[in-house]
Design a protein around this motif. Structure first.
Motif, PDB file in Angstrom:
ATOM      1  N   GLN A   1       0.813  -1.216   0.000  1.00 55.32           N
ATOM      2  CA  GLN A   1       0.000   0.000   0.000  1.00 55.32           C
ATOM      3  C   GLN A   1       0.849   1.269   0.000  1.00 55.32           C
ATOM      4  O   GLN A   1       0.320   2.370   0.125  1.00 55.32           O
ATOM      5  CB  GLN A   1      -0.923  -0.014   1.226  1.00 55.32           C
ATOM      6  CG  GLN A   1      -1.869  -1.184   1.226  1.00 55.32           C
ATOM      7  CD  GLN A   1      -2.577  -1.353   2.553  1.00 55.32           C
ATOM      8  OE1 GLN A   1      -2.314  -0.636   3.497  1.00 55.32           O
ATOM      9  NE2 GLN A   1      -3.479  -2.312   2.617  1.00 55.32           N
ATOM     10  N   HIS A   2       2.152   1.117  -0.153  1.00 54.86           N
ATOM     11  CA  HIS A   2       3.064   2.255  -0.121  1.00 54.86           C
ATOM     12  C   HIS A   2       2.917   3.077  -1.404  1.00 54.86           C
ATOM     13  O   HIS A   2       2.658   2.539  -2.480  1.00 54.86           O
ATOM     14  CB  HIS A   2       4.502   1.749   0.016  1.00 54.86           C
ATOM     15  CG  HIS A   2       5.450   2.791   0.488  1.00 54.86           C
ATOM     16  ND1 HIS A   2       6.075   3.661  -0.355  1.00 54.86           N
ATOM     17  CD2 HIS A   2       5.883   3.094   1.740  1.00 54.86           C
ATOM     18  CE1 HIS A   2       6.861   4.461   0.336  1.00 54.86           C
ATOM     19  NE2 HIS A   2       6.764   4.142   1.615  1.00 54.86           N
ATOM     20  N   PRO A   3       3.070   4.412  -1.316  1.00 51.90           N
ATOM     21  CA  PRO A   3       2.946   5.241  -2.527  1.00 51.90           C
ATOM     22  C   PRO A   3       4.075   5.022  -3.540  1.00 51.90           C
ATOM     23  O   PRO A   3       3.895   5.278  -4.728  1.00 51.90           O
ATOM     24  CB  PRO A   3       2.951   6.669  -2.003  1.00 51.90           C
ATOM     25  CG  PRO A   3       3.347   6.609  -0.595  1.00 51.90           C
ATOM     26  CD  PRO A   3       3.191   5.218  -0.114  1.00 51.90           C
ATOM     27  N   ASN A   4       5.225   4.530  -3.108  1.00 56.29           N
ATOM     28  CA  ASN A   4       6.345   4.284  -4.001  1.00 56.29           C
ATOM     29  C   ASN A   4       6.082   2.997  -4.794  1.00 56.29           C
ATOM     30  O   ASN A   4       5.860   1.934  -4.228  1.00 56.29           O
ATOM     31  CB  ASN A   4       7.634   4.158  -3.202  1.00 56.29           C
ATOM     32  CG  ASN A   4       8.870   4.078  -4.066  1.00 56.29           C
ATOM     33  OD1 ASN A   4       8.785   3.794  -5.259  1.00 56.29           O
ATOM     34  ND2 ASN A   4      10.014   4.331  -3.454  1.00 56.29           N
ATOM     35  N   ILE A   5       6.127   3.086  -6.107  1.00 59.13           N
ATOM     36  CA  ILE A   5       5.800   1.946  -6.973  1.00 59.13           C
ATOM     37  C   ILE A   5       6.815   0.813  -6.829  1.00 59.13           C
ATOM     38  O   ILE A   5       6.457  -0.361  -6.949  1.00 59.13           O
ATOM     39  CB  ILE A   5       5.675   2.411  -8.449  1.00 59.13           C
ATOM     40  CG1 ILE A   5       5.061   1.316  -9.327  1.00 59.13           C
ATOM     41  CG2 ILE A   5       7.016   2.803  -9.007  1.00 59.13           C
ATOM     42  CD1 ILE A   5       3.611   1.149  -9.114  1.00 59.13           C
ATOM     43  N   ILE A   6       8.064   1.147  -6.527  1.00 68.61           N
ATOM     44  CA  ILE A   6       9.088   0.108  -6.359  1.00 68.61           C
ATOM     45  C   ILE A   6       8.797  -0.716  -5.114  1.00 68.61           C
ATOM     46  O   ILE A   6       8.872  -1.944  -5.136  1.00 68.61           O
ATOM     47  CB  ILE A   6      10.499   0.740  -6.306  1.00 68.61           C
ATOM     48  CG1 ILE A   6      10.811   1.394  -7.654  1.00 68.61           C
ATOM     49  CG2 ILE A   6      11.556  -0.298  -5.958  1.00 68.61           C
ATOM     50  CD1 ILE A   6      12.079   2.217  -7.656  1.00 68.61           C
TER      51      ILE A   6
END
Length: 98
Positions: free
Chosen positions: A62-67
């Motif tokens: 659910q993190h905003p960073n796509i990696i």
């Protein structure tokens, strides 16, 4: 440390179940069953917590960073497959043992 007075000999004992001097039962079967039922209810009432690694991987998904999202999905999938393989191996060993 708990000291319980024996109803037969009057000596104090540190063991909760039997008197150490005369061997008399200090707890009745009814009292022992109540204790077991109480412990069982306490264990059942506690919510089951998922393993910490699964919580971390869900947060990564659910993190905003796509990696980190991709890494979270990848590692979660790997962990799921490993748990499935180990479960199958445990089942297979148990099936052979019988």
């Amino acid at each position: 440390m708990i000291h319980i007075k024996c109803p037969q000999c009057g000596e104090f004992s540190t063991d909760e179940n039997i008197c150490l001097s005369c061997g008399a039962a200090l707890k009745s079967e009814k009292t022992h069953k109540k204790t077991i039922e109480k412990q069982h209810k306490e264990r059942i009432s506690k919510p089951i917590e998922p393993p910490k690694i699964m919580v971390v991987l869900k947060k990564w998904q659910q993190h905003p960073n796509i990696i980190l999202q991709g890494l979270g999905y990848l590692l979660y999938s790997v962990a799921f497959v490993l748990f499935a393989i180990f479960s199958f191996i445990a089942w297979f060993i148990a099936a052979i043992a019988v």
